[in-house]
Enzyme design. Structure first.
Site, PDB file in Angstrom:
ATOM      1  CD  GLU A 151      -3.018  -1.135   2.203  1.00 23.87           C
ATOM      2  OE1 GLU A 151      -2.794  -0.476   3.236  1.00 23.87           O
ATOM      3  OE2 GLU A 151      -4.049  -1.805   2.049  1.00 23.87           O
ATOM      4  CD  GLU A 309      -4.166  -6.117   2.339  1.00 25.48           C
ATOM      5  OE1 GLU A 309      -4.903  -5.384   3.028  1.00 25.48           O
ATOM      6  OE2 GLU A 309      -2.934  -6.001   2.317  1.00 25.48           O
TER       7      GLU A 309
END
Ligand code: ZN
Length: 699
Positions: A151, A309
């Site tokens: 991320e 995710e």
């Protein structure tokens, strides 16, 4: 996407962080996870401190033990590089790795995603670790992909970034004259005489009074480009380090939706398979969730992506984190698959014993049991995905309509003083997307540079920033029969943020066939404020304007461009104020195609009507090959499709908590129940249910 690695089904699993657990717990996991249908785990995302406990010490023994267990349990590995949080010793010894924030404060060790992207220390140690990992695990056959960092995001305003920014600018502009011209520096005496005079735009420089708008938009736009490039270079550093050991290694990093800080379209050129993390909440509207998947799919030209995710149940970072209700995890999973995901992965496999993410949902919760609601729902979906085999893998959407989504445009539009704070690029894009989504029309989300020729309709909401070569491509597209929609505040500036000469809409004028003289910014529900001597004493609930389209009145929100048609014809006019009667929508034909201009922002029922009309005109069909009808009140049933050769798989998803019925127009096979579907059959959908119907022929 992983056929060469022997994968012939949707991979199912996700982040596993056994560094936090003893051997006994790890051994339990090796039984529980396969029992839940998990066949891939993402390892080593945050293990840097364990892998490199001191500058010259690398210790992979614990990771070796985990890899061995996972391999023995028959699972594939998505291998992290562990570089999204550096070890404490590194911060102490090499403080250049610490970021400086927007306010100019040098940060200390803490949190994660915390490295200065231009830190010599970070740029040395992160690829070094990636290379060592690749060297160590290059013969580990069950690693299907490398998951670099995690991320990526944020920004830094340190001296190293400042120096790197100057180099980036030298490379881009070559001369200070060119830079001064691009940023229009004669304004407010900003002329730069030496590269060293250029400082990073932050709260100490060009952003005053806590404003989000830059006082020198040119430098700020370049900084955003530079920051995105700097962090991308961190990715490239690691990827190249891995490739030096494993030349054919597949590499990715997990992206985050429509994330403003990074130009994902540029990033995608360096990434092998797009992947992203999806955390819808109970208030997330279904069309937004679908849009996000399609944005990510569009980054790699429509190829399948990885859902890297999602939470099996609850998240932990919002003020209130509500549970996914029974069936919702399954529904969100199939929404991802419907829009191009070929993996269904979660954060996390086992709930952490302590720390920030200890209350984040997991397949195995703190009880460690295999009979919880979540474990049972995960296991049931695991069984379904096994039974689906490779039926859905590799399918692609067939879209005749595209929406342009550009980061440069987003940055320039929202960072420039004078553009009202109420203009939100993503919101305007979503208004058009929603109308298409609720009409079950396939859409690609593309960039301005992408090929337009395969689409019958291209929508470019608030296309504020226009590059010269893009205009030529747009004109060719329309002349050959394409249809284009632009909306308010389009065609104002060039790629440097300079006003296009000759008035708005600048170089788009030939396409739009009208000139825009002024733009009225509408006060709507403004709270009292005081700024630079101007004081609004109490709440202003002043109205919007309105316009009439095909006999129906719709509200005009945010702004009204005052349009003077030249070649264009008016399709709707504003209904009040001094520009009453001026067009709110125009249409201009050029060659075989037409350009529409929507001079304001409105509400869903307008977009439903307008988009249905334009799609009908352009010959665009929905996924059932029918001409679209306006959807003024969506019934909560999402219908999407992916094609594999002549076979089309329909994803029919009930977003409501009610029983629904849908007449299915073709003969096919429902893949989850393996039941035949007869042409014209009324399908019964229970609350939050999903059906996947394989259709071989749509006669
Ligand atoms: Zn920095």
């Amino acid at each position: 996407m992983f056929e060469e690695k022997g994968v012939n089904k949707i991979l199912y699993g996700g982040d596993y962080n056994p560094e936090q657990w003893d051997e006994e717990t790890r051994d339990e996991d090796m039984v529980l996870l396969p029992k839940a249908g998990v066949d891939i785990v993402t390892l080593n995302v945050f293990s840097w401190a364990k892998l490199q406990p001191a500058e010259k010490v690398y210790d992979f023994s614990d990771l070796d033990s985990i890899v061995k267990k996972v391999t023995a349990a028959g699972m594939k590995i998505c291998m992290g590089t562990a570089t999204a949080a550096y070890p404490a010793w590194m911060a102490k010894k090499y403080p250049d790795i610490l970021r400086v924030d927007f306010e100019g404060r040098k940060l200390k060790f803490g949190k994660r995603h915390n490295a200065c992207p231009n830190s010599p220390t970070y740029r040395k140690f992160s690829p070094h670790l990636a290379r060592k990992l690749a060297e160590h695990y290059k013969n580990q056959d069950n690693i299907v992909i490398w998951h670099i960092n995690n991320e990526y995001g944020g920004s830094c305003y340190c001296e190293n970034c400042e120096k790197a920014f100057r180099e980036w600018l030298k490379n881009k502009y070559k001369t200070l004259d060119a830079l001064n011209d691009a940023w229009n520096t004669p304004f407010w005496s900003h002329t730069f005489y030496d590269w060293d005079e250029i400082v990073l735009p932050n709260a100490l420089t060009e952003y005053q009074y806590g404003s989000k708008k830059s006082q020198l938009p040119g430098i700020s736009l370049d900084y955003m480009r530079f920051n995105s490039d700097s962090i991308l270079q961190n990715y490239i550093d690691e990827r190249d380090a891995i490739r030096s050991e494993i030349p054919d290694a597949l590499c990715t990093t997990n992206m985050m939706n429509a994330f403003k800080g990074l130009d994902y379209r540029k990033w995608a050129k360096e990434i092998d398979i797009a992947s992203w993390d999806n955390y819808p909440q109970r208030f997330t509207e279904p069309h937004y969730d679908a849009f996000a998947h399609e944005l990510i799919r569009g980054l790699k030209g429509g190829k399948p992506f990885m859902l890297m995710e999602q939470s099996p149940s609850v998240t932990n970072w919002l003020p209130i984190n509500s549970l996914k209700r029974p069936g919702e995890m399954r529904r969100y999973s199939y929404v991802a698959a419907a829009h191009g995901a070929d993996t269904i992965m979660f954060f996390q496999m086992r709930q952490a014993p302590a720390s920030a993410e200890m209350y984040h949902g997991a397949i195995i919760d703190h009880s460690g049991r295999d009979d919880t609601r979540i474990f049972k729902e995960i296991s049931a979906l695991g069984e379904e995905l096994k039974a689906l085999k490779d039926n859905t893998l590799g399918g692609k959407a067939h879209a005749e309509c595209a929406i342009i989504f550009d980061w440069d445009n987003w940055w320039a539009l929202e960072d420039t003083p004078g553009i009202p704070d109420t203009v939100k690029y993503l919101d305007e894009v979503l208004k058009y997307y929603r109308a298409l989504y609720e009409s079950s029309i396939s859409v690609d989300i593309i960039g301005s540079e992408d090929d337009l020729s395969k689409y019958k309709l291209v929508i470019a909401p608030t296309y504020y920033m226009v590059c010269e070569n893009t205009v030529k491509r747009f004109e060719e597209y329309v002349e050959k029969g394409g249809n284009l929609i632009f909306t308010f505040i389009s065609g104002y500036v060039d790629e440097n943020g300079h006003i296009l000469r000759g008035g708005y809409p600048g170089t788009l004028k030939k396409l739009i066939g009208a000139r825009i003289e002024e733009t009225d910014q509408l006060y709507e529900n403004m709270e009292s404020f005081e700024c630079e001597g101007v004081r609004i004493p109490e709440k202003i609930v002043e109205s919007h304007n309105s316009f009439k389209y095909k006999g129906t009145e719709y509200p005009a929100h945010i702004v009204c461009d005052i349009v003077y048609p030249e070649e264009a014809e008016a399709l709707a006019g504003f209904m009040s104020d001094f520009y009453k009667g001026q067009p709110a929508i125009t249409k201009n034909c050029l060659g075989k195609g037409c350009t529409y201009y929507v001079a304001t922002s409105s509400e869903a029922r307008f977009y439903a009507e307008f988009i249905a009309d334009i799609c009908d005109y352009a010959g665009i069909k929905d996924v059932f090959d029918k001409a679209p009808v306006p959807v003024n009140s969506w019934n909560g049933i999402e219908i999407a499709a992916r094609d594999k050769g002549d076979i089309r798989i329909y994803y029919i998803i009930n977003h409501t908590n009610e029983e629904k019925e849908l007449e299915f127009p073709y003969e096919g096979e429902e893949l989850l129940s393996q039941e035949k579907v007869i042409k014209g059959q009324k399908l019964k959908l229970s609350p939050v249910d999903v059906k996947l119907i394989k259709v071989a022929s749509r006669d």
